[in-house]
Design an enzyme around this catalytic site. Structure first.
Site: not given
Ligand code: ATP
Ligand code: MG
Length: 561
Positions: A38, A264, A274
Site C-alpha cells: 500500500e 510477519r 508504518k
Molecule cells: P504495516 O503494518 O507496516 O503498515 P502493511 O501490512 O499494512 O504494513 P502493506 O504495504 O500492506 O503494509 O504490505 C505489503 C506486503 O508486505 C503485504 O503482503 C504484507 O503482508 C507484507 N508485509 C508487511 N509487513 C510485513 C512484515 N513485518 N513481515 C512480512 N511481511 C510484511
Molecule cells: Mg496493509
C-alpha cells in the site's frame, strides 16, 4: 532476472504447497505471485521479507511476480511512496519487468462485479449509521443482528449503488455490503463492507470515483485479474481467507488464486508499523524515512546494508506459520558477514590523541604497505604514509592501565599497525590536567613486513598527522532502549527512544587515500566497525555512517542455542 543469485532458498511450507500444486497441475504448471504494497509509507525490512519470498518463489519456479500497488484508500496514498517503493524493490535486486499494476486499474471491473453480486442478491446497500452498523455486528461470542436494509429489493440496491457512484449522497450515507451471514462465528464474514463513499482525490484516478472498494473485496479480484496463483500474505489475514474465497466463488470465477499466510517479521529493538514509522518521521524524532536508525529499506541502505545482506537475512529467518520476534543481532550479524568479505580495511581514528615520535626524523615521510582485505588477497595493497607525528585513538592509551591492557601506557610498547613498535616515554598535559600529547620513541628495527624478530602484545591503528583527512563519523546505535518498544502498555513507544542512538564525531581522522570516496562506499575501519559514506557526503565534508561495530553479539547467542 539480471542478478545472479547463487543461493536457492531452503524449502518451507509455502514451497510445499506449490510443489503439490505443480504435481496436481492445479494451475497448468504456472507459478505467479505478487508483492502488493500500500503506497502509504516507505518499505521496511518486514516488506523485504515479503519481497524476497514472493520474487524468490517466482525466480526459483520459473514463474512471475508482479508489483501491485494496493491503492484502494485514496486519502493516504502518495506518489512519493510509489517512487520509493519501486526504488527499494529494484535495489533489493528484483525486477517486475512490465508487470507494474495498481489496484485502481481495476476500479471499473470491481464496480461491474459489484453490480453482478447485487443482481444475484449477494450484496446490498446499507444506510445504517456507522454507530448502528457497529452495534449490529455483535461480538466474537454473540452473533450479529441483520440490518433492516438487508432485504432491500435488487432494483433498489442497484438504484442506490448507482447513486453512490454518481455522487448523489454524502460521504458515509450508505455502504455496499456483501450478504453473507450475520451469525457467522467469523466476524469478518458478517456482511463485510465492499464499498464506501469517500470524496477524496485519488493519485491516479483523480476525482473520477467517489466510492472506493475495500481491501478485502479488491484484493482477491485483483489477484484473479492478474492470474495470480499463490497470493502470499501475513497471518493477520488468515481469518479473511474465507471471505477471499467467497468473493471469487460467488462471482463464479475460474482458475482461482489461493491465499497463503505466513508469519510477519518482527525485530527486537525496533518498530515496524508504518503508522509508527510515520510518526517518528513527522515528529522529527529521526531525520526522515531514510534515517539510518530506522528499519526502512532506505534507512538500512543509508546505514550501509547491502541488498545481498538483506536477502541473506530473509533466507536465514525463513518463513513460519507462527508469529515471533527475530533478534536484531541476527540482522547485524548478516551485514558483518557480507562486509567482512568485501569491505576494504582502512585506518581511521575516531577520537584522536596526538603522538610525537621523538627519535623519528623531522620532515621525513615513509610509505608503508597495507593490505586491503586479509579475507580477499585479490583486493591488493595500498600505501599509507608514516611520519614523526601521528594520531592514535584516545582509548588506546591509559595513564594508569587496567589489568590486561595490551595497548599504550607509560613505559609500555605497542605495535603500530603496518609500521613500527613504539614506546611511550612522556605524557604531556595542559593546565587543566588533560592529556594533550604523548612523546614516544620508535624502534627502527621493527618495521612490519621485514621479518623483525621482536613482537609485542598489542597492535593499534593510527594515522599520520600531516597526511590525515578530517571526516565526520556518525555512530548509530539501536533506536530503542527496550527489546519490544511496541509492547509497553504504560509508555508511548516514542518515550522509549534510546537517547544515545546517534553520536556525531566531527573531527575524526582518516587515511589520505580516502579523500575521494563516493557516497555508498563501504569500509571496515580497523578495530572499530563497518562504515559507509553517507549519500550527502561531499569532498569538503566527508561523512561516514557506522553500519555496525565489529563485535558480534550474535555469535555468542548462536553458541548458546
Ligand atoms: P504495516 O503494518 O507496516 O503498515 P502493511 O501490512 O499494512 O504494513 P502493506 O504495504 O500492506 O503494509 O504490505 C505489503 C506486503 O508486505 C503485504 O503482503 C504484507 O503482508 C507484507 N508485509 C508487511 N509487513 C510485513 C512484515 N513485518 N513481515 C512480512 N511481511 C510484511
Ligand atoms: Mg496493509
Amino acid at each position: 532476472m539480471e542478478e545472479n543469485f547463487n543461493t536457492v532458498a531452503p524449502s518451507n511450507f509455502i514451497r510445499d504447497i506449490i510443489n503439490e500444486d505443480l504435481k496436481t497441475d492445479k494451475y497448468n504448471g504456472r507459478v505467479h505471485t505478487r508483492f502488493p504494497p500500500e503506497p502509504n509509507g516507505y518499505l521496511h525490512i518486514g516488506h523485504a521479507k515479503s519481497i524476497c519470498l514472493n520474487f524468490g518463489i517466482a525466480r526459483d519456479y520459473n514463474g512471475l511476480c508482479n508489483l501491485r500497488f494496493d491503492d484502494t484508500n485514496p486519502s493516504k496514498e502518495e506518489v512519493e511512496y510509489v517512487d520509493s517503493i519501486e526504488e527499494d524493490v529494484r535495489w533489493l535486486g528484483f525486477d517486475w519487468e512490465d508487470r507494474k499494476y495498481y489496484a485502481s486499474d481495476y476500479f471499473d471491473q470491481l464496480y461491474e462485479f459489484a453490480i453482478q453480486l447485487i443482481r444475484e442478491g449477494k450484496a446490498y446497500v446499507d444506510s445504517s449509521t456507522a454507530g448502528e452498523t457497529k452495534d449490529m455486528r455483535g461480538t466474537p461470542t454473540e452473533s450479529g443482528t441483520e440490518s433492516p436494509n438487508r432485504n432491500r429489493s435488487i432494483e433498489e440496491n442497484l438504484r442506490l449503488f448507482h447513486g453512490m457512484k454518481n455522487g448523489e449522497f454524502e460521504d458515509g450515507a450508505h455502504i455496499l455490503r456483501a450478504k453473507i451471514d450475520m451469525s457467522s462465528p467469523n466476524m469478518i464474514m458478517r456482511d463485510p463492507v465492499m464499498y464506501r463513499i469517500k470524496r477524496a482525490t485519488h493519485h491516479r484516478t483523480g476525482d473520477k470515483w467517489c466510492i472506493y472498494p475495500m481491501y478485502d473485496y479488491a484484493h482477491p479480484i485483483s489477484d484473479w485479474i492478474e492470474g495470480i496463483t499463490h497470493s502470499i500474505c501475513t497471518l493477520e489475514f488468515e481469518i479473511h481467507r474465507p471471505l477471499y474465497d467467497w468473493f471469487l466463488s460467488e462471482l463464479h470465477l475460474e482458475n482461482r488464486p489461493q491465499q497463503i499466510e505466513f508469519a510477519r517479521l518482527n525485530l527486537s529493538y525496533t518498530v515496524m508499523s508504518k503508522r509508527k514509522l510515520l510518526e517518528l518521521v513527522e515528529k522529527g524524532q529521526v531525520s526522515g524515512w531514510d534515517d539510518p536508525r530506522l528499519p526502512t529499506i532506505s534507512g538500512l541502505r543509508r546505514r550501509g546494508y547491502t541488498p545481498e545482506s538483506i536477502r541473506s537475512f530473509s533466507e536465514k529467518i525463513g518463513v513460519a506459520k507462527r508469529d515471533g520476534t527475530i533478534d536484531v543481532a541476527l540482522l547485524e550479524h548478516t551485514i558483518r558477514e557480507d562486509l567482512n568479505k568485501r569491505a576494504p580495511r582502512v585506518m581511521a581514528v575516531l577520537r584522536p590523541l596526538k603522538v610525537t615520535i621523538t627519535n623519528y626524523p623531522e620532515g621525513q615521510t615513509e610509505d608503508l604497505d597495507a593490505i586491503n582485505n586479509p579475507e580477499d588477497p585479490s583486493m591488493g595493497k595500498r600505501v599509507i604514509p608514516f611520519s614523526r607525528e601521528i594520531y592514535i585513538e584516545q582509548d588506546d592509551f591509559r595513564e594508569i592501565p587496567p589489568k590486561k591492557f595490551y595497548r599504550l601506557y607509560p613505559g609500555n610498547e605497542v605495535r603500530l599497525r603496518y609500521a613500527y613498535i613504539i614506546k611511550c616515554n612522556e605524557v604531556i598535559k595542559n593546565e587543566s590536567g588533560d592529556i594533550t600529547e604523548l612523546y614516544c620513541t620508535y624502534d627502527p628495527e621493527t618495521k612490519s613486513g621485514t621479518g623483525s624478530a621482536r613482537s609485542v602484545k598489542g597492535t593499534i591503528h593510527w594515522v599520520s598527522a600531516r597526511h590525515a583527512i578530517k571526516a565526520e563519523a556518525r555512530l548509530y546505535d539501536r533506536l530503542f532502549e527496550t527489546e519490544d518498544p511496541s509492547g509497553d502498555k504504560e509508555k508511548d513507544f516514542k518515550d522509549l527512544i534510546n537517547p544515545k542512538s546517534l553520536e556525531v564525531i566531527d573531527n575524526c581522522l582518516i587515511e589520505p587515500h580516502l579523500a575521494n570516496v563516493k557516497p555508498g562506499e563501504k569500509f571496515q575501519f580497523e578495530r572499530q566497525g563497518y562504515f559507509c559514506v553517507d549519500p550527502l557526503s561531499t569532498k569538503s565534508k566527508i561523512v561516514f555512517n557506522r553500519t555496525v561495530p565489529l563485535r558480534d553479539s550474535w555469535a555468542k547467542i548462536e553458541k548458546k542455542q
